[in-house]
Design a protein around this motif. Structure first.
Motif, PDB file in Angstrom:
ATOM      1  N   HIS A   8      80.612  20.949  52.358  1.00 25.05           N
ATOM      2  CA  HIS A   8      80.889  19.647  51.731  1.00 25.05           C
ATOM      3  C   HIS A   8      79.838  19.368  50.658  1.00 25.05           C
ATOM      4  O   HIS A   8      78.766  18.842  50.947  1.00 25.05           O
ATOM      5  CB  HIS A   8      80.880  18.530  52.773  1.00 25.05           C
ATOM      6  CG  HIS A   8      81.900  18.715  53.848  1.00 25.05           C
ATOM      7  ND1 HIS A   8      83.198  18.257  53.726  1.00 25.05           N
ATOM      8  CD2 HIS A   8      81.838  19.334  55.047  1.00 25.05           C
ATOM      9  CE1 HIS A   8      83.877  18.574  54.814  1.00 25.05           C
ATOM     10  NE2 HIS A   8      83.075  19.230  55.637  1.00 25.05           N
ATOM     11  N   ALA A   9      80.187  19.695  49.411  1.00 19.63           N
ATOM     12  CA  ALA A   9      79.232  19.563  48.300  1.00 19.63           C
ATOM     13  C   ALA A   9      78.792  18.120  48.089  1.00 19.63           C
ATOM     14  O   ALA A   9      77.720  17.862  47.545  1.00 19.63           O
ATOM     15  CB  ALA A   9      79.865  20.116  47.029  1.00 19.63           C
ATOM     16  N   ASP A  10      79.621  17.165  48.550  1.00 19.64           N
ATOM     17  CA  ASP A  10      79.301  15.740  48.311  1.00 19.64           C
ATOM     18  C   ASP A  10      78.448  15.143  49.438  1.00 19.64           C
ATOM     19  O   ASP A  10      78.189  13.950  49.443  1.00 19.64           O
ATOM     20  CB  ASP A  10      80.604  14.941  48.197  1.00 19.64           C
ATOM     21  CG  ASP A  10      81.427  15.016  49.471  1.00 19.64           C
ATOM     22  OD1 ASP A  10      81.291  16.012  50.220  1.00 19.64           O
ATOM     23  OD2 ASP A  10      82.189  14.076  49.739  1.00 19.64           O
ATOM     24  N   ARG A  11      78.023  15.959  50.385  1.00 24.39           N
ATOM     25  CA  ARG A  11      77.273  15.389  51.518  1.00 24.39           C
ATOM     26  C   ARG A  11      75.760  15.487  51.347  1.00 24.39           C
ATOM     27  O   ARG A  11      75.232  16.503  50.902  1.00 24.39           O
ATOM     28  CB  ARG A  11      77.653  16.087  52.816  1.00 24.39           C
ATOM     29  CG  ARG A  11      78.983  15.602  53.285  1.00 24.39           C
ATOM     30  CD  ARG A  11      79.130  15.734  54.779  1.00 24.39           C
ATOM     31  NE  ARG A  11      80.524  15.401  55.064  1.00 24.39           N
ATOM     32  CZ  ARG A  11      81.218  15.871  56.062  1.00 24.39           C
ATOM     33  NH1 ARG A  11      80.657  16.686  56.931  1.00 24.39           N
ATOM     34  NH2 ARG A  11      82.480  15.515  56.230  1.00 24.39           N
ATOM     35  N   VAL A  12      75.100  14.385  51.722  1.00 26.79           N
ATOM     36  CA  VAL A  12      73.640  14.363  51.818  1.00 26.79           C
ATOM     37  C   VAL A  12      73.329  14.153  53.297  1.00 26.79           C
ATOM     38  O   VAL A  12      73.980  13.336  53.956  1.00 26.79           O
ATOM     39  CB  VAL A  12      73.074  13.199  50.966  1.00 26.79           C
ATOM     40  CG1 VAL A  12      71.589  13.011  51.210  1.00 26.79           C
ATOM     41  CG2 VAL A  12      73.356  13.455  49.484  1.00 26.79           C
TER      42      VAL A  12
END
Ligand code: NAD
Ligand code: TDX
Length: 327
Positions: A24-28
């Motif tokens: 998930h590239a959008d996860r921090v």
């Protein structure tokens, strides 16, 4: 999405953090972990420099720290942190109540105060107690925990329920069976037995060895948690299981065969107090509602897991010392 993962330096939490960052590239991800005997920064060595990952050493029971972290833009909490080993809870229950019950309450309180929009409580099938030879646990099964560990997890689940019912706080609870896979602390059945056998040390089977557990690969568990995080309905419980019931003797036979070890290394020892006889999970609700299904068969998963422990002796060797020193 910015996640606060608790207990991310443990076995399942570290596999979950890795999966989040990879897929998930959008996860921090902020990982809050006390680094007890079971927490190990080595478990996430490969991602520690990822700019989307931050490690915070701290206790889930610390109200100031939890609130400060949650107020920093956290969208969801995925709560793994716990004392997790049944034998330790028989030896000394107190810390299980502190971390598993009071720690969970502290996180819920802070998450509510910070208006976090989702709280996922990672729980266990052990809250349902023990089954006879037939039947399976469904989400409506009564909670009948038998060990101090299981009772502390059931207590935490019920506090979660109360936050949904009383405050409409968006909590979801998952209850999974026995996990196996990479980075599992070598006090639990499979990594203990594999690492003993690699050293030609006998494996201690409790009682008659016929207690049944329902096994699932840790990656399948993590994918199920991810599905519940994204699509689970607030206030609901979701059982997670791989439909792979095995008794401990069957597991032992598989490990002996795979590792080519002699029967003389099999040792029956005194039974665990209050030893639950059988767990079996119906994951039908998760499959039907969220479209999840396991990717690993037990046969494939256990082969890969044995290979991982063979290839990662530098990871488990120092932990074997730690098992003895911390009991
Ligand atoms: P683990 O013992 O490997 O890891 C627990 C982590 O929590 C460690 O990193 C530890 O340092 C951290 N921790 C403990 N107390 C803390 C505290 N007070 N504050 C902050 N961090 C703390 O456990 P695991 O096997 O990865 O289990 C993770 C979760 O999944 C637990 O909640 C457990 O009940 C649940 N679960 C485990 C299994 C299983 O088979 N292992 C199955 C179902 C559910
Ligand atoms: O040395 C051993 N010999 C043995 O026979 C150990 C460590 C275990 N066992 C038996 C006891 C159980 O029947 O193997 C089975 C599995 O034992 P554990 O690995 O200790 O797991 P269990 O007690 O089933 O609990 C696990 O699954 C549910 C996790 O530790 C929990 O955190 C999770 O909630």
């Amino acid at each position: 999405m910015k996640l606060l993962v608790t207990g991310g330096a443990g076995f399942i939490g570290s596999n979950f953090v890795r999966l989040c960052l990879k897929e998930h590239a959008d996860r921090v991800v902020v990982n809050l972990d006390k680094l007890t005997y079971a927490g190990n920064p080595e478990n996430l060595k490969d991602v520690e420099k990822d700019p989307r990952y931050r490690f915070v050493r701290g206790d889930i029971c610390d109200p100031d720290l939890a609130l400060e972290l949650m107020r920093d833009g956290i969208d969801a909490v995925v709560h793994f942190a716990a004392e997790s080993h049944v034998d330790r809870s028989i030896h000394d229950p107190a810390v299980f109540l502190d971390t598993n019950i009071l720690g969970t309450h502290n996180l819920l309180k802070c998450a509510r105060e910070a208006s976090v929009s989702r709280f996922l409580q990672v729980s266990t099938d052990e809250v349902y107690g023990s089954l006879g030879p037939a039947g399976v646990f469904v989400e409506e099964s009564p909670l009948r925990p038998n060990s101090p560990y299981a009772a502390s997890k059931a207590g935490a689940d019920l506090i979660c329920r109360s936050f949904f019912e009383t405050f409409s706080f968006p909590v979801v609870v998952t209850r999974c069976g026995n996990n196996y896979g990479p980075y599992q602390f070598p006090e639990k059945l499979i990594p203990l037995f594999v690492t003993n056998l690699l050293d030609d040390i006998p494996v201690p089977l409790y009682g008659d060895g016929l207690n049944v557990r329902d096994w699932i690969h840790v990656e399948d568990h993590c994918r199920a948690i991810d599905a519940v995080l994204r699509k689970g309905r607030p206030g609901e419980v979701y059982n997670i299981g791989g439909r792979a019931e095995k008794n401990n003797l069957q597991i032992t036979e598989i490990l002996f065969k795979e590792l080519g070890k002699p029967e003389t290394l099999k040792k029956f020892v005194k039974d665990r107090l209050g030893h639950d006889r059988r767990y079996a999970i119906d994951p039908g609700k998760l499959e039907r509602e969220l479209g999840w299904s396991p990717r690993f068969t037990f046969e494939q998963g256990i082969k890969e897991t044995i290979a991982w422990y063979k290839d990662n002796e530098h990871w488990w060797r120092p932990l074997k010392e730690r098992v003895l020193k911390t009991y």
